[in-house]
Design an enzyme around this catalytic site. Sequence first.
Site, PDB file in Angstrom:
ATOM      1  N   ARG A  50       0.771  -1.290   0.108  1.00  0.00           N
ATOM      2  CA  ARG A  50       0.025  -0.074   0.173  1.00  0.00           C
ATOM      3  C   ARG A  50       0.869   1.266  -0.151  1.00  0.00           C
ATOM      4  O   ARG A  50       2.084   1.401   0.759  1.00  0.00           O
ATOM      5  CB  ARG A  50      -0.825  -0.012   1.086  1.00  0.00           C
ATOM      6  CG  ARG A  50      -2.087  -1.368   1.331  1.00  0.00           C
ATOM      7  CD  ARG A  50      -2.766  -1.021   0.299  1.00  0.00           C
ATOM      8  NE  ARG A  50      -3.924  -1.926   0.566  1.00  0.00           N
ATOM      9  CZ  ARG A  50      -3.937  -3.099  -0.100  1.00  0.00           C
ATOM     10  NH1 ARG A  50      -3.022  -3.138  -1.005  1.00  0.00           N
ATOM     11  NH2 ARG A  50      -5.064  -3.833   0.044  1.00  0.00           N
ATOM     12  N   THR A  51       0.391   2.348  -0.504  1.00  0.00           N
ATOM     13  CA  THR A  51       1.235   3.492  -0.469  1.00  0.00           C
ATOM     14  C   THR A  51       0.764   4.264   0.854  1.00  0.00           C
ATOM     15  O   THR A  51      -0.479   4.781   1.073  1.00  0.00           O
ATOM     16  CB  THR A  51       0.644   4.508  -1.523  1.00  0.00           C
ATOM     17  OG1 THR A  51       1.000   3.742  -3.050  1.00  0.00           O
ATOM     18  CG2 THR A  51       1.321   5.790  -1.584  1.00  0.00           C
ATOM     19  N   LEU A  52       1.525   4.140   1.893  1.00  0.00           N
ATOM     20  CA  LEU A  52       1.135   4.587   2.959  1.00  0.00           C
ATOM     21  C   LEU A  52       1.746   6.087   3.209  1.00  0.00           C
ATOM     22  O   LEU A  52       1.135   6.804   4.013  1.00  0.00           O
ATOM     23  CB  LEU A  52       2.018   4.035   4.057  1.00  0.00           C
ATOM     24  CG  LEU A  52       1.578   2.456   4.262  1.00  0.00           C
ATOM     25  CD1 LEU A  52       2.222   1.690   5.143  1.00  0.00           C
ATOM     26  CD2 LEU A  52       0.129   2.308   4.461  1.00  0.00           C
ATOM     27  N   TRP A 103      -3.262   8.566  -4.234  1.00  0.00           N
ATOM     28  CA  TRP A 103      -3.236   9.662  -3.412  1.00  0.00           C
ATOM     29  C   TRP A 103      -3.147  10.863  -4.206  1.00  0.00           C
ATOM     30  O   TRP A 103      -2.236  11.695  -4.407  1.00  0.00           O
ATOM     31  CB  TRP A 103      -1.919   9.420  -2.553  1.00  0.00           C
ATOM     32  CG  TRP A 103      -2.136   8.486  -1.631  1.00  0.00           C
ATOM     33  CD1 TRP A 103      -2.191   7.238  -1.770  1.00  0.00           C
ATOM     34  CD2 TRP A 103      -1.993   8.848  -0.156  1.00  0.00           C
ATOM     35  NE1 TRP A 103      -2.252   6.704  -0.624  1.00  0.00           N
ATOM     36  CE2 TRP A 103      -2.310   7.753   0.454  1.00  0.00           C
ATOM     37  CE3 TRP A 103      -1.937   9.855   0.546  1.00  0.00           C
ATOM     38  CZ2 TRP A 103      -2.182   7.522   2.060  1.00  0.00           C
ATOM     39  CZ3 TRP A 103      -1.924   9.893   1.981  1.00  0.00           C
ATOM     40  CH2 TRP A 103      -1.903   8.775   2.708  1.00  0.00           C
TER      41      TRP A 103
END
Length: 271
Positions: free
Chosen positions: A22-24, A155
């Site tokens: 995941r893009t955290l 995002w």
Amino acid sequence: MQFMASKQPENSLLGPESDSQRTLYPYVTGTSVVALKYKDGILMAADMGAFGFHSPSSSLFFSCFVLEVCCFKRPGSYGSTLRYKSVQRMKPIGKHSLLGASGEISDFQEILSYLDELILYDNMWDDGNSLGPKEVHNYLTRVMYNRRNKFNPLWNSLVLGGVKNGQKYLGTVSMIGVNFEDNHVATGFGNHLARPILRQEWHENLSFEDGVRLLEKCMRVLLYRDRSAVNKLQIAKITEDGVTISQPYSLKTYWEFSAFENPAQGAIGSW
């Protein structure tokens, strides 16, 4: 007594192949995009700065960053400061649409790859028709909401404008799929600082020159008040004749206001 670890089958859900990514942290991001309708089409403005953000646990990010800056001589800084100074965040989509993006640059590139496939598939039909801005906007809302439902959002906040068959269209969609269309839209800090100016000064018969001046006024306010904004911007327009994106340029600014010279004056407990 000796214990032996049991070998996991190749298709095991516990194997390393099933690790979920995941893009955290949005590492390289762009700030506000502002757009409006004018009498002949759509105008859109965005600066060209991209900021780097760092997670303390990401040593790989730091290594790649140092390699990129040292070996390729690209302008940049480490931390929450300006990293790149020439990132174009507005792109033409097909024949009738223009897309601008705030947020993570790599996710924006992923979205552009989706749109390239969509436009290619549409062109393969060769039926004399092509996707308009409303269809592209609807597609983007489904993509963003789908990724949100997978808890793996892209995002970005997107602005999609265009003209087809004389009809102007302007809409926006957030990273969780919230979307709407309006006569003027903005992302990021532009929602708080530019939209009030647009509500007060926009009108339906806005000329190209007046529209550019209005966008420049919004971008100047964002430059003064948004830490992530830089004084290098582009303005794009889309009409029935196609998309035109200006060369980068800077705005005239004035920094001698007393509030800028001593912002902490009169603040209780300030340094």
